[in-house]
Design an enzyme around this catalytic site. Structure first.
Site, PDB file in Angstrom:
ATOM      1  N   ASP A 280       0.820  -1.099  -0.018  1.00  0.00           N
ATOM      2  CA  ASP A 280      -0.114  -0.029  -0.016  1.00  0.00           C
ATOM      3  C   ASP A 280       0.916   1.244  -0.063  1.00  0.00           C
ATOM      4  O   ASP A 280       0.327   2.382   0.044  1.00  0.00           O
ATOM      5  CB  ASP A 280      -0.940   0.164   1.105  1.00  0.00           C
ATOM      6  CG  ASP A 280      -0.292   0.070   2.403  1.00  0.00           C
ATOM      7  OD1 ASP A 280       0.974  -0.050   2.520  1.00  0.00           O
ATOM      8  OD2 ASP A 280      -0.999   0.145   3.504  1.00  0.00           O
TER       9      ASP A 280
ATOM     10  N   ASP B  59      -1.031  -6.452  -0.125  1.00  0.00           N
ATOM     11  CA  ASP B  59      -0.707  -5.723   1.075  1.00  0.00           C
ATOM     12  C   ASP B  59      -2.214  -5.176   1.567  1.00  0.00           C
ATOM     13  O   ASP B  59      -2.778  -4.108   0.698  1.00  0.00           O
ATOM     14  CB  ASP B  59       0.136  -4.619   0.999  1.00  0.00           C
ATOM     15  CG  ASP B  59       0.618  -4.154   2.218  1.00  0.00           C
ATOM     16  OD1 ASP B  59       0.537  -4.704   3.150  1.00  0.00           O
ATOM     17  OD2 ASP B  59       1.517  -3.082   2.309  1.00  0.00           O
TER      18      ASP B  59
ATOM     19  N   LYS C  79      -0.583  -9.479   3.002  1.00  0.00           N
ATOM     20  CA  LYS C  79       0.067  -9.011   4.374  1.00  0.00           C
ATOM     21  C   LYS C  79      -0.687  -8.062   4.849  1.00  0.00           C
ATOM     22  O   LYS C  79      -1.522  -7.211   4.236  1.00  0.00           O
ATOM     23  CB  LYS C  79       1.264  -8.543   3.895  1.00  0.00           C
ATOM     24  CG  LYS C  79       2.270  -7.840   4.980  1.00  0.00           C
ATOM     25  CD  LYS C  79       3.586  -7.195   4.690  1.00  0.00           C
ATOM     26  CE  LYS C  79       3.497  -5.886   3.913  1.00  0.00           C
ATOM     27  NZ  LYS C  79       2.963  -4.896   4.904  1.00  0.00           N
TER      28      LYS C  79
ATOM     29  N   GLU D 214      -0.645  -5.284   8.784  1.00  0.00           N
ATOM     30  CA  GLU D 214       0.215  -4.784   9.644  1.00  0.00           C
ATOM     31  C   GLU D 214      -0.530  -5.080  11.124  1.00  0.00           C
ATOM     32  O   GLU D 214      -1.540  -5.029  11.267  1.00  0.00           O
ATOM     33  CB  GLU D 214       0.333  -3.348   9.546  1.00  0.00           C
ATOM     34  CG  GLU D 214       1.033  -2.897   8.261  1.00  0.00           C
ATOM     35  CD  GLU D 214       1.166  -1.478   8.098  1.00  0.00           C
ATOM     36  OE1 GLU D 214       0.865  -0.577   9.075  1.00  0.00           O
ATOM     37  OE2 GLU D 214       1.485  -0.876   6.859  1.00  0.00           O
TER      38      GLU D 214
ATOM     39  N   GLU E 159      10.007  -4.536   9.927  1.00  0.00           N
ATOM     40  CA  GLU E 159      10.495  -3.355   9.203  1.00  0.00           C
ATOM     41  C   GLU E 159      10.883  -2.504  10.454  1.00  0.00           C
ATOM     42  O   GLU E 159      10.533  -2.007  11.325  1.00  0.00           O
ATOM     43  CB  GLU E 159       9.503  -2.623   8.656  1.00  0.00           C
ATOM     44  CG  GLU E 159       9.790  -1.343   7.934  1.00  0.00           C
ATOM     45  CD  GLU E 159       8.727  -0.578   7.165  1.00  0.00           C
ATOM     46  OE1 GLU E 159       7.665  -1.235   7.011  1.00  0.00           O
ATOM     47  OE2 GLU E 159       8.910   0.588   6.713  1.00  0.00           O
TER      48      GLU E 159
HETATM   49  O1  KIV Z   1       3.446  -0.909   1.527  1.00  0.00           O
HETATM   50  C1  KIV Z   1       4.537  -1.336   1.554  1.00  0.00           C
HETATM   51  O2  KIV Z   1       5.342  -1.380   0.655  1.00  0.00           O
HETATM   52  C2  KIV Z   1       4.934  -2.020   2.790  1.00  0.00           C
HETATM   53  C3  KIV Z   1       6.492  -1.819   2.890  1.00  0.00           C
HETATM   54  C4  KIV Z   1       6.639  -0.771   3.737  1.00  0.00           C
HETATM   55  C5  KIV Z   1       6.798  -3.063   3.901  1.00  0.00           C
HETATM   56  O3  KIV Z   1       4.323  -2.405   3.694  1.00  0.00           O
END
Ligand code: KIV
Length: 310
Positions: free
Chosen positions: A49, A88, A118, A120, A187
């Protein structure tokens, strides 16, 4: 180089880990870059994202929507047919409830052909990970600097430098692994914490973004690697080639050549055979001389109307 490469699968990734071979992972948001990453042999692609900042010019990742993500993930999938593509999950597409998380994770798989998602967050998001994994979707956790919480974290800075926060990140990693995450991205956590988490992971692949060399593999933001993000360059990002500078010089060259009338040259345009061009002249002439059968004052400029206008 990867024309004959087989589709990258979960067993392939775990096999690399067991052999001690680092996994390569990059962000990517578009078809041509995905094609190049595939050719370069990159194994995993994150449609992050972060595209909100790198591609759409927002100040943060928060305004990014599921529809934005799907559109870009589809383009990446078309360019990288064998890479392991990760979608993401953007802000507020999984935080509200387990059900919201499952539905949106499913969109990445069904509409964009992703291989995993993925999201967070640590222990507080473990039930989202569990729900997604139980729905048959491979899930990756993301700990340390989590950009969707940048305001709560006090800015884009290293996380887990003090022992208490480091312990919390370690506990979060365990909670995510227990919930079924097959991979965790760390990260911007200190290298020693990353090493500890990697050593303690039992059935979970640990990836590093600015967290040192001891994880099972590395992730970088593509735009940072090539000088393509104008606002800032994070310390952790090595510039592997300054494409931004190359492109800028090319753009200036184009501008100068157009105003200096050096571009285009004959090899940059398309010609027409003499006889066809002569024929075109005749057709135009014939139009001019055509008699129209109207009796109005039209603007066709034929001789008959000219006469009528007089
Ligand atoms: O959105 C993204 O590219 C990410 C990275 C910062 C790991 O989540």
């Amino acid at each position: 180089m990867t024309e004959t490469r087989k589709k990258i699968s979960l067993p392939y990734l775990f096999d690399k880990v067991s052999k001690g071979e680092p996994i390569t992972w990059l962000t990517c948001y578009d078809y041509p870059t995905a094609y190049l990453q595939e050719q370069a042999g990159i194994e995993m692609i994150l449609v992050g994202d972060s595209l909100g900042m790198t591609m759409l010019g927002y100040e943060s990742t928060l305004p990014v929507t599921m529809d934005d993500m799907i559109r870009h993930a589809q383009a990446v999938r078309r360019g990288a047919t064998t890479a392991f593509v990760v979608g993401d999950m953007p802000y507020m597409t999984y935080q509200p409830s387990v059900e919201t998380a499952i539905r949106n994770a499913g969109r990445f798989m069904a509409e964009a052909g992703c291989d995993a998602i993925k999201l967070e967050g640590g222990a507080a998001m473990a039930d989202r990970i569990r729900g997604i994994v139980d729905s048959g979707i491979p899930a990756i956790g993301h700990l340390g600097l989590t950009p969707q919480s940048v305001s709560a974290l006090g800015g884009f800075k290293v996380q887990g430098k003090d022992a208490r926060l480091a312990k919390k990140i370690l506990d979060d990693a365990k909670a995510l692994e227990k919930a079924g995450a097959f991979m965790i991205l760390l990260e911007m956590v200190p290298d020693r914490l990353c090493k500890l988490i990697t050593e303690q992971a039992e059935n979970c692949i640990i990836m590093s973004l600015g967290s040192g060399p001891d994880a099972h593999g590395q992730l970088l933001i593509y735009h940072d690697m090539f000088g393509l993000y104008p606002r800032f360059k994070p310390k952790m990002a090595k510039v592997f080639g300054n494409a931004g500078e190359v492109i800028l010089n090319g753009l200036k060259g184009y501008h100068d050549e157009v105003i200096g009338k050096q571009f285009p040259q004959p090899e940059n345009w398309f010609g027409m055979k003499d006889d066809e061009f002569e024929e075109l002249g005749k057709l135009i002439e014939a139009d001019k001389n055509a008699k129209c059968d109207c009796d109005c004052n039209c603007d066709c400029n034929c001789d008959c109307c000219k006469t009528e206008k007089k």
